[in-house]
Scaffold this motif. Structure first.
Motif, PDB file in Angstrom:
ATOM      1  N   SER A 283      56.302  23.787   6.311  1.00 45.22           N
ATOM      2  CA  SER A 283      56.628  24.670   5.860  1.00 45.22           C
ATOM      3  C   SER A 283      55.794  26.005   5.469  1.00 45.22           C
ATOM      4  O   SER A 283      54.401  25.552   5.797  1.00 45.22           O
ATOM      5  CB  SER A 283      57.127  24.441   4.299  1.00 45.22           C
ATOM      6  OG  SER A 283      55.956  23.727   3.577  1.00 45.22           O
ATOM      7  N   LEU A 284      56.036  27.168   5.406  1.00 49.50           N
ATOM      8  CA  LEU A 284      55.124  28.148   5.193  1.00 49.50           C
ATOM      9  C   LEU A 284      55.732  29.111   4.082  1.00 49.50           C
ATOM     10  O   LEU A 284      56.597  29.844   4.135  1.00 49.50           O
ATOM     11  CB  LEU A 284      55.138  29.089   6.434  1.00 49.50           C
ATOM     12  CG  LEU A 284      54.115  30.352   6.396  1.00 49.50           C
ATOM     13  CD1 LEU A 284      52.650  29.723   6.255  1.00 49.50           C
ATOM     14  CD2 LEU A 284      54.269  31.187   7.790  1.00 49.50           C
ATOM     15  N   THR A 285      55.142  28.795   2.978  1.00 50.84           N
ATOM     16  CA  THR A 285      55.586  29.501   1.638  1.00 50.84           C
ATOM     17  C   THR A 285      55.026  31.069   1.561  1.00 50.84           C
ATOM     18  O   THR A 285      54.102  31.147   2.111  1.00 50.84           O
ATOM     19  CB  THR A 285      54.976  28.534   0.652  1.00 50.84           C
ATOM     20  OG1 THR A 285      53.716  28.652   0.475  1.00 50.84           O
ATOM     21  CG2 THR A 285      55.528  27.203   0.621  1.00 50.84           C
ATOM     22  N   PRO A 286      55.651  31.640   0.673  1.00 51.63           N
ATOM     23  CA  PRO A 286      55.246  33.032   0.247  1.00 51.63           C
ATOM     24  C   PRO A 286      53.622  33.027  -0.065  1.00 51.63           C
ATOM     25  O   PRO A 286      52.919  33.706   0.244  1.00 51.63           O
ATOM     26  CB  PRO A 286      56.206  33.509  -0.909  1.00 51.63           C
ATOM     27  CG  PRO A 286      57.402  32.736  -0.515  1.00 51.63           C
ATOM     28  CD  PRO A 286      57.036  31.416   0.128  1.00 51.63           C
ATOM     29  N   GLN A 287      53.422  31.842  -0.914  1.00 53.62           N
ATOM     30  CA  GLN A 287      52.203  31.742  -1.237  1.00 53.62           C
ATOM     31  C   GLN A 287      51.121  31.669  -0.399  1.00 53.62           C
ATOM     32  O   GLN A 287      49.798  32.062  -0.315  1.00 53.62           O
ATOM     33  CB  GLN A 287      52.083  30.544  -2.412  1.00 53.62           C
ATOM     34  CG  GLN A 287      50.753  30.012  -2.965  1.00 53.62           C
ATOM     35  CD  GLN A 287      50.889  28.715  -3.598  1.00 53.62           C
ATOM     36  OE1 GLN A 287      51.721  28.569  -4.424  1.00 53.62           O
ATOM     37  NE2 GLN A 287      49.918  27.779  -3.367  1.00 53.62           N
ATOM     38  N   GLN A 288      51.476  30.795   0.780  1.00 54.12           N
ATOM     39  CA  GLN A 288      50.632  30.786   1.812  1.00 54.12           C
ATOM     40  C   GLN A 288      50.373  31.852   2.733  1.00 54.12           C
ATOM     41  O   GLN A 288      49.211  32.427   3.083  1.00 54.12           O
ATOM     42  CB  GLN A 288      50.936  29.307   2.804  1.00 54.12           C
ATOM     43  CG  GLN A 288      50.858  28.075   2.153  1.00 54.12           C
ATOM     44  CD  GLN A 288      51.588  27.261   2.887  1.00 54.12           C
ATOM     45  OE1 GLN A 288      52.646  27.385   3.434  1.00 54.12           O
ATOM     46  NE2 GLN A 288      50.812  26.056   3.201  1.00 54.12           N
ATOM     47  N   VAL A 289      51.567  32.587   2.974  1.00 50.30           N
ATOM     48  CA  VAL A 289      51.510  33.941   3.438  1.00 50.30           C
ATOM     49  C   VAL A 289      50.512  34.975   2.608  1.00 50.30           C
ATOM     50  O   VAL A 289      49.573  35.551   3.141  1.00 50.30           O
ATOM     51  CB  VAL A 289      52.615  34.719   3.503  1.00 50.30           C
ATOM     52  CG1 VAL A 289      52.564  35.939   4.260  1.00 50.30           C
ATOM     53  CG2 VAL A 289      53.677  33.724   4.680  1.00 50.30           C
TER      54      VAL A 289
ATOM     55  N   VAL B 231      38.845  31.925   8.255  1.00 50.71           N
ATOM     56  CA  VAL B 231      39.976  32.192   8.863  1.00 50.71           C
ATOM     57  C   VAL B 231      40.460  31.003   9.357  1.00 50.71           C
ATOM     58  O   VAL B 231      41.815  30.866   9.664  1.00 50.71           O
ATOM     59  CB  VAL B 231      39.651  33.000  10.124  1.00 50.71           C
ATOM     60  CG1 VAL B 231      40.537  33.270  11.321  1.00 50.71           C
ATOM     61  CG2 VAL B 231      39.041  34.532   9.643  1.00 50.71           C
ATOM     62  N   ASN B 232      39.661  29.714   9.642  1.00 52.70           N
ATOM     63  CA  ASN B 232      40.178  28.590  10.502  1.00 52.70           C
ATOM     64  C   ASN B 232      41.377  28.094   9.764  1.00 52.70           C
ATOM     65  O   ASN B 232      42.529  27.519  10.097  1.00 52.70           O
ATOM     66  CB  ASN B 232      39.078  27.559  10.444  1.00 52.70           C
ATOM     67  CG  ASN B 232      38.790  27.595  11.855  1.00 52.70           C
ATOM     68  OD1 ASN B 232      39.028  28.372  12.439  1.00 52.70           O
ATOM     69  ND2 ASN B 232      37.662  26.618  12.168  1.00 52.70           N
ATOM     70  N   PRO B 233      41.480  28.084   8.275  1.00 48.62           N
ATOM     71  CA  PRO B 233      42.563  27.278   7.312  1.00 48.62           C
ATOM     72  C   PRO B 233      43.876  28.108   7.721  1.00 48.62           C
ATOM     73  O   PRO B 233      44.984  27.522   7.825  1.00 48.62           O
ATOM     74  CB  PRO B 233      42.068  27.258   5.928  1.00 48.62           C
ATOM     75  CG  PRO B 233      40.578  27.182   6.026  1.00 48.62           C
ATOM     76  CD  PRO B 233      40.278  28.080   7.162  1.00 48.62           C
ATOM     77  N   ALA B 234      43.399  29.600   7.716  1.00 47.07           N
ATOM     78  CA  ALA B 234      44.810  30.463   7.805  1.00 47.07           C
ATOM     79  C   ALA B 234      45.429  30.132   9.341  1.00 47.07           C
ATOM     80  O   ALA B 234      46.598  30.229   9.527  1.00 47.07           O
ATOM     81  CB  ALA B 234      44.232  31.786   7.801  1.00 47.07           C
ATOM     82  N   ILE B 235      44.486  30.070  10.374  1.00 49.16           N
ATOM     83  CA  ILE B 235      44.975  29.598  11.552  1.00 49.16           C
ATOM     84  C   ILE B 235      45.668  28.246  11.528  1.00 49.16           C
ATOM     85  O   ILE B 235      46.868  28.145  12.405  1.00 49.16           O
ATOM     86  CB  ILE B 235      43.923  29.886  12.764  1.00 49.16           C
ATOM     87  CG1 ILE B 235      43.525  31.234  12.754  1.00 49.16           C
ATOM     88  CG2 ILE B 235      44.469  29.305  13.906  1.00 49.16           C
ATOM     89  CD1 ILE B 235      42.104  31.462  13.824  1.00 49.16           C
TER      90      ILE B 235
ATOM     91  N   GLY C  20      50.332  24.862  12.129  1.00 52.30           N
ATOM     92  CA  GLY C  20      51.207  23.805  11.708  1.00 52.30           C
ATOM     93  C   GLY C  20      52.568  24.132  11.314  1.00 52.30           C
ATOM     94  O   GLY C  20      53.477  23.446  11.770  1.00 52.30           O
ATOM     95  N   TRP C  21      52.778  25.466  10.918  1.00 51.72           N
ATOM     96  CA  TRP C  21      54.125  25.888  10.897  1.00 51.72           C
ATOM     97  C   TRP C  21      54.857  26.126  12.232  1.00 51.72           C
ATOM     98  O   TRP C  21      56.271  25.726  12.696  1.00 51.72           O
ATOM     99  CB  TRP C  21      54.055  27.259  10.381  1.00 51.72           C
ATOM    100  CG  TRP C  21      55.457  28.237  10.137  1.00 51.72           C
ATOM    101  CD1 TRP C  21      56.587  27.551   9.497  1.00 51.72           C
ATOM    102  CD2 TRP C  21      55.905  29.310  10.605  1.00 51.72           C
ATOM    103  NE1 TRP C  21      57.544  28.861   9.448  1.00 51.72           N
ATOM    104  CE2 TRP C  21      57.110  29.839  10.160  1.00 51.72           C
ATOM    105  CE3 TRP C  21      54.994  30.246  11.434  1.00 51.72           C
ATOM    106  CZ2 TRP C  21      57.559  30.838  10.566  1.00 51.72           C
ATOM    107  CZ3 TRP C  21      55.687  31.492  11.570  1.00 51.72           C
ATOM    108  CH2 TRP C  21      56.857  31.776  11.426  1.00 51.72           C
ATOM    109  N   ILE C  22      54.190  26.723  13.207  1.00 53.13           N
ATOM    110  CA  ILE C  22      54.754  26.999  14.477  1.00 53.13           C
ATOM    111  C   ILE C  22      54.897  25.471  15.461  1.00 53.13           C
ATOM    112  O   ILE C  22      56.004  25.316  15.822  1.00 53.13           O
ATOM    113  CB  ILE C  22      53.746  27.821  15.221  1.00 53.13           C
ATOM    114  CG1 ILE C  22      53.858  29.312  14.690  1.00 53.13           C
ATOM    115  CG2 ILE C  22      54.615  27.860  16.991  1.00 53.13           C
ATOM    116  CD1 ILE C  22      52.890  30.272  15.364  1.00 53.13           C
ATOM    117  N   VAL C  23      53.914  24.698  15.448  1.00 49.11           N
ATOM    118  CA  VAL C  23      53.757  23.688  16.192  1.00 49.11           C
ATOM    119  C   VAL C  23      54.521  22.430  15.710  1.00 49.11           C
ATOM    120  O   VAL C  23      55.159  21.682  16.512  1.00 49.11           O
ATOM    121  CB  VAL C  23      52.321  23.402  16.853  1.00 49.11           C
ATOM    122  CG1 VAL C  23      52.350  22.184  17.796  1.00 49.11           C
ATOM    123  CG2 VAL C  23      51.920  24.597  17.529  1.00 49.11           C
TER     124      VAL C  23
END
Length: 158
Positions: free
Chosen positions: A132-138, A116-120, A125-128
């Motif tokens: 970038s937040l790619t569809p692949q990361q989602v 869960v840590n890498p997802a958080i 990183g995206w918010i603060v």
């Protein structure tokens, strides 16, 4: 986790070593959780965590000095407050609670922390930081969270 750190171009980059290191870290953390749960330590959880953080901090300090990063160190109040916050809340309190959980909760539930840590971190990183937040990361986050749901779901549903 691989989907979270894989480059958006879907090809190998010079950073592939660091990406593989993130994957290895998640695996090692989960494995270490299982090993720790089944060992008897002569130290209390607080002393155990203090030793881990002391050794880790010393190794990072020596590595930083050895790679020539010492001239980049600047004493600023914001930075020092951030270090104190991380030392107290993100390290001392959090890892003490984590070691307590490892001894008192189901290991498979506690081990999901490593995934869960890498997802958080990706979302933060995206918010603060405006990363970038790619569809692949989602998709990677959905896979991780789906796996956590499956691991923590009561067995009566299977």
């Amino acid at each position: 986790v691989a989907l979270l750190v894989w480059p958006k171009e879907m090809r190998l980059t010079p950073h592939v070593g660091w990406q593989l290191l993130v994957l290895a870290a998640a695996f090692v953390w989960a494995s270490g959780t299982i090993v720790y749960r089944n060992t008897t330590l002569l130290l209390s959880p607080i002393a155990f965590n203090a030793m881990i953080m002391l050794v880790g901090g010393a190794l990072l300090g020596v590595t930083g000095i050895a790679t020539g990063e010492l001239p980049d160190w600047h004493w600023e109040w914001r930075g020092m407050l951030a270090i104190v916050f991380l030392a107290v809340f993100a390290s001392a309190i959090t890892y003490t609670a984590f070691t307590w959980l490892m001894k008192n909760a189901r290991t498979d539930h506690v081990a999901t922390f490593a995934y869960v840590n890498p997802a958080i971190a990706t979302v933060l990183g995206w918010i603060v930081l405006g990363e970038s937040l790619t569809p692949q990361q989602v998709l990677g986050m959905l896979v991780v969270l789906g796996g956590v749901v499956l691991v923590t779901m009561p067995s009566r549903y299977f």
